[in-house]
Design an enzyme around this catalytic site. Structure first.
Site, PDB file in Angstrom:
ATOM      1  N   ASP A 144       4.203   8.097  -1.909  1.00 29.81           N
ATOM      2  CA  ASP A 144       4.266   9.011  -3.040  1.00 29.81           C
ATOM      3  C   ASP A 144       2.830   9.306  -3.477  1.00 29.81           C
ATOM      4  OD1 ASP A 144       6.930   8.510  -2.811  1.00 29.81           O
ATOM      5  OD2 ASP A 144       7.229   7.801  -4.857  1.00 29.81           O
ATOM      6  N   HIS A 220       3.982   3.795   4.169  1.00 30.23           N
ATOM      7  CA  HIS A 220       4.760   3.707   5.400  1.00 30.23           C
ATOM      8  C   HIS A 220       4.052   4.429   6.537  1.00 30.23           C
ATOM      9  CE1 HIS A 220       8.589   2.518   3.189  1.00 30.23           C
ATOM     10  NE2 HIS A 220       7.786   2.895   2.219  1.00 30.23           N
ATOM     11  N   SER A 331      -3.828   3.918  -5.534  1.00 30.53           N
ATOM     12  CA  SER A 331      -5.099   4.157  -4.855  1.00 30.53           C
ATOM     13  C   SER A 331      -5.015   5.431  -4.036  1.00 30.53           C
ATOM     14  CB  SER A 331      -5.471   2.956  -3.988  1.00 30.53           C
ATOM     15  OG  SER A 331      -6.810   3.071  -3.568  1.00 30.53           O
TER      16      SER A 331
END
Length: 362
Positions: A144, A220, A331
């Site tokens: 995200d 991911h 981050s």
């Protein structure tokens, strides 16, 4: 006389510590000022007013670096692991949810009392159906976040935000063993960018995704690929929010980061997890030897680790959408990869994106 003696020792002791206190207070105050400036610039952008790029000077960067962000990040990490009393968990997490706009309906466990500490709450898992993985496109978003920049790499320079660049070689470091990444044998005159491109007619592309504190903190695999090598750069832990990225040139090259390199069906592929303030801990699930934000490190150093061995000639195979790693807060993820010239991004700079959504395809 006795009264003076009682007061003299403490004053002298305070005087000895004073330079450090002044340095921390000045640096902290300046960081606060920069945060306000970032907020002001974001408000101007929302109104459609274009803000000219104003880069930090060397003394401003040095002043920012004087703030002990690594020490503060380690302290924050320990605080996150302190178990909260059951009665305190809901108020604390609810404040965080309200501040950063967290959507707990997507969490695998919605009950706030389930999370024993802040660290568990930050690393919460999602419901399986919350992030469907796009099967129609070759590269998906690994996390995200917010798209800061994307496009073709030109002249060995990569844009961290519009108008502010950093060196590709400084960011990734020197080319690793050609047997691991199957680099094309390059002539001495070839640039670093040309050495990364393994197939004729291909180009090098990049995409920068900023994870805010309220975003899902795991990342991911963005495609089917093979991870051959890990390079860890210890470094600063400055903020990487869009305002600071617009202000400090080569910000990502200053900060601690973990570079995973390998190849996919079109050639070279890399994913870099960039650390930031309060994000000293970067975890890669299949790499138990990785330890980030150590108390001491040599400036400009890095350490390499190869996943290619006598027993494993292929490295670490990753499937698209597979769990890869996690941050402790928020981050940045940077993708740099090789692809044919007809590769197209399906993005807009500044847009919000979620893990599993399409980044681009052929």
């Amino acid at each position: 006389t006795e009264r003076k003696k009682l007061h003299t020792a403490p004053v002298r002791q305070i005087f000895r510590l004073r330079p450090f206190h002044v340095l921390v207070a000045t640096g902290g105050g300046y960081v606060g000022y920069r945060k306000y400036e970032d907020y002001r610039l974001e408000e101007l952008e929302k109104r459609g007013i274009e803000v000219p790029v104003k880069l930090a000077s060397e003394w401003e960067v040095a002043l920012y670096k004087s703030v002990p962000t690594r020490l503060l990040s380690r302290a924050w990490g320990r605080l996150n692991q302190v178990e909260l009393p059951t009665w305190l968990r809901k108020p604390v997490y609810s404040l965080y949810i309200w501040t950063f706009g967290v959507n707990m309906k997507e969490a695998a466990v919605e009950d706030l009392h389930h999370y024993r500490n802040l660290s568990e709450f930050f690393r919460r898992k999602l419901k399986p159906q919350a992030r469907p993985v796009c099967c129609l496109h070759s590269v998906i978003s690994p996390s995200d976040g917010k798209i800061l920049n994307f496009g073709q790499v030109k002249n060995c320079e990569v844009e961290q935000v519009k108008g502010v660049t950093y060196s590709l070689e400084s960011f990734l470091g020197p080319c690793v063993n050609t047997e691991e990444l199957r680099f094309r044998q390059a002539s001495p005159g070839n640039s670093f960018q040309q050495q990364l491109v393994t197939k004729e007619g291909n180009e090098l592309y990049h995409c920068v995704i900023y994870l805010a504190p309220g975003d899902y903190h795991c990342f991911h695999s963005p495609t089917d690929w093979r991870v051959s090598h890990r390079r860890h750069f210890p470094g600063s832990l400055m903020s990487v929010n869009p305002g600071v990225a617009r202000w400090i040139k080569e910000l990502f090259c200053h900060n601690e980061r973990v570079v995973l390199t390998g190849d996919w069906k079109h050639g070279f592929f890399s994913l870099t997890a960039v650390g930031a303030t309060n994000v000293g801990s970067i975890r890669i699930y299949f790499d138990q030897d990785l330890h980030t934000n150590s108390p001491s490190y040599s400036k400009g150093s890095y350490n390499d680790f190869s996943f290619i061995s006598n027993n494993n000639k292929e490295g670490i195979p990753m499937r698209k959408g597979e769990h890869l790693g996690e941050f402790n807060l928020g981050s940045t993820i940077v993708l740099i990869f090789e692809a044919p010239k007809d590769f197209n991004f399906h993005l807009k700079a500044g847009q919000k994106i979620r893990f599993g959504e399409a980044l681009g395809s052929l």
